[in-house]
Write an enzyme that holds these catalytic residues in place. Structure first.
Site, mmCIF file in Angstrom:
data_model
loop_
_atom_site.group_PDB
_atom_site.id
_atom_site.type_symbol
_atom_site.label_atom_id
_atom_site.label_comp_id
_atom_site.label_asym_id
_atom_site.label_seq_id
_atom_site.Cartn_x
_atom_site.Cartn_y
_atom_site.Cartn_z
ATOM 1 N N TYR A 246 0.835 -1.207 0.000
ATOM 2 C CA TYR A 246 0.000 0.000 0.000
ATOM 3 C C TYR A 246 0.867 1.252 0.000
ATOM 4 C CZ TYR A 246 -3.950 -2.999 1.411
ATOM 5 O OH TYR A 246 -4.921 -3.962 1.468
ATOM 6 N N THR B 193 -22.391 2.941 -0.890
ATOM 7 C CA THR B 193 -22.666 4.278 -0.347
ATOM 8 C C THR B 193 -23.742 4.986 -1.166
ATOM 9 O OG1 THR B 193 -21.053 5.470 -1.728
ATOM 10 C CG2 THR B 193 -20.234 4.470 0.316
#
Length: 346
Positions: free
Chosen positions: A53, A243
């Site tokens: 990451y 969402t």
């Protein structure tokens, strides 16, 4: 904030886990530090990261920046005992070690690198990011073909890696071991070999899991329950679809879709329609869809800790506002009915 055991260990973690994969690209160092502070204030003590990451984009130039942000937070706050940190070793084909597969050699190199970047003496949970032999995760299930696998080579690989992990536990550099993007067969073999070698057992499985991606619900769920392997569910909001922000073809600025139009293979001709079925259930019951999606994960009939991500404090606050939601039986039944009517949207 509810806590759960981490696998069969004596570590208790908050049921919600703070994901960090945007820290270093979409989220600044200051933003990452603020998220850890706010999460701890809300009772969330569990942080997941990886040597690969941040994402968006994932590349060799950025690799390690997220762990480094966690390291500067630890150096500044001095609260190592307040957090449980999980990180991962990149597998075969990675861009960190020029594609080198996971082995006892790369495990040790990766652990030492993560410890240095995070400015800590130990890692609570060390995970393999993906199997050397391949995986059906990330939409590869549609054409998955295990016929080229060599069982004896796979078992030899597990023995090699578990030997290194056993040594690293003895040295105090890692506490526990987990997998990611694994199958039921693979996990069962890791457990079997670890028991034979008296090596670290698999405590967690980090696989994708959400209302839109329910591959975990059968064989892996059974394994999780019977072997005390906690699912660390990544993308519990379906990379943002749940969402509602992408409905109607919207692509918000700085969103994942603005960077990756295909959403890692999740964007399909069905996904927005299926998403709407879940958004409608949330609206019917006066729930925020984010709160509903995370609460559903937390109420599965096997141990689950959903890993959520937020690119900014506004997104994080929305998640924290719903951290203690419990869905009633009526809502859970409606969610299951929506899944039966709309399976596998990507």
């Amino acid at each position: 904030m509810k806590t759960i055991p981490l696998g069969a260990t004596d570590i208790s973690v908050s049921q919600l886990c703070l994901g960090s994969m945007t820290w270093g690209t979409q989220t600044s160092e200051v933003g990452g530090h603020a998220q850890i502070d706010a999460a701890l204030d809300a009772g969330i003590n569990f942080i997941d990261t990886a040597e690969a990451y941040p994402v968006n984009p994932m590349n060799k130039e950025n690799a390690g920046k997220t762990e480094a942000i966690i390291g500067t937070w630890l150096a500044a706050r001095g609260r190592r005992d307040a957090v449980v940190i999980a990180t991962k070793c990149a597998g075969a084909g990675n861009y960190i070690r020029d594609g080198e597969a996971i082995s006892s050699k790369t495990i040790r190199e990766a652990v030492e690198g993560s410890l240095k970047r995070m400015q800590t003496d130990y890692i609570d949970l060390y995970q393999l990011h993906w199997p050397n032999r391949g995986s059906y995760m990330f939409r590869q299930n549609w054409t998955y073909d295990p016929s080229g696998q060599d069982k004896s080579a796979t078992i030899a690989h597990m023995e090699d890696v578990l030997g290194a992990l056993k040594a690293l536990v003895a040295e105090g550099k890692i506490r526990h071991f987990g997998l990611s993007n694994e199958s039921a067969w693979g996990t069962a073999q890791w457990l079997k070999v670890a028991e034979r070698m008296d090596a670290p057992r698999v405590e967690t499985m980090q696989n994708e899991y959400s209302l839109l991606c329910r591959l975990y619900d059968t064989d892996m769920a059974e394994l999780s329950h019977n072997e005390q392997v906690t699912l660390l569910a990544f993308s519990p909001l379906a990379a943002g679809f749940l969402t509602g922000k992408y409905q109607g073809g919207a692509v918000p600025d700085a969103s994942r879709m603005s960077i990756n139009a295909g959403m890692g293979g999740r964007m399909s001709d069905r996904v927005l329609g299926v998403t709407q079925a879940y958004l409608d259930i949330a609206a019917k019951h006066g729930l925020h869809p984010v709160h509903m999606a995370l609460a559903w994960c937390c109420q599965r009939p096997f141990p689950v800790s959903p890993i959520f991500g937020a690119t900014d404090m506004e997104q994080l606050q929305i998640i924290l506002d719903g951290k203690d939601l419990v869905l009633d039986a009526e809502i859970m039944t409606e969610l299951d009915a929506a899944h039966r009517a709309n399976p596998m949207p990507y």
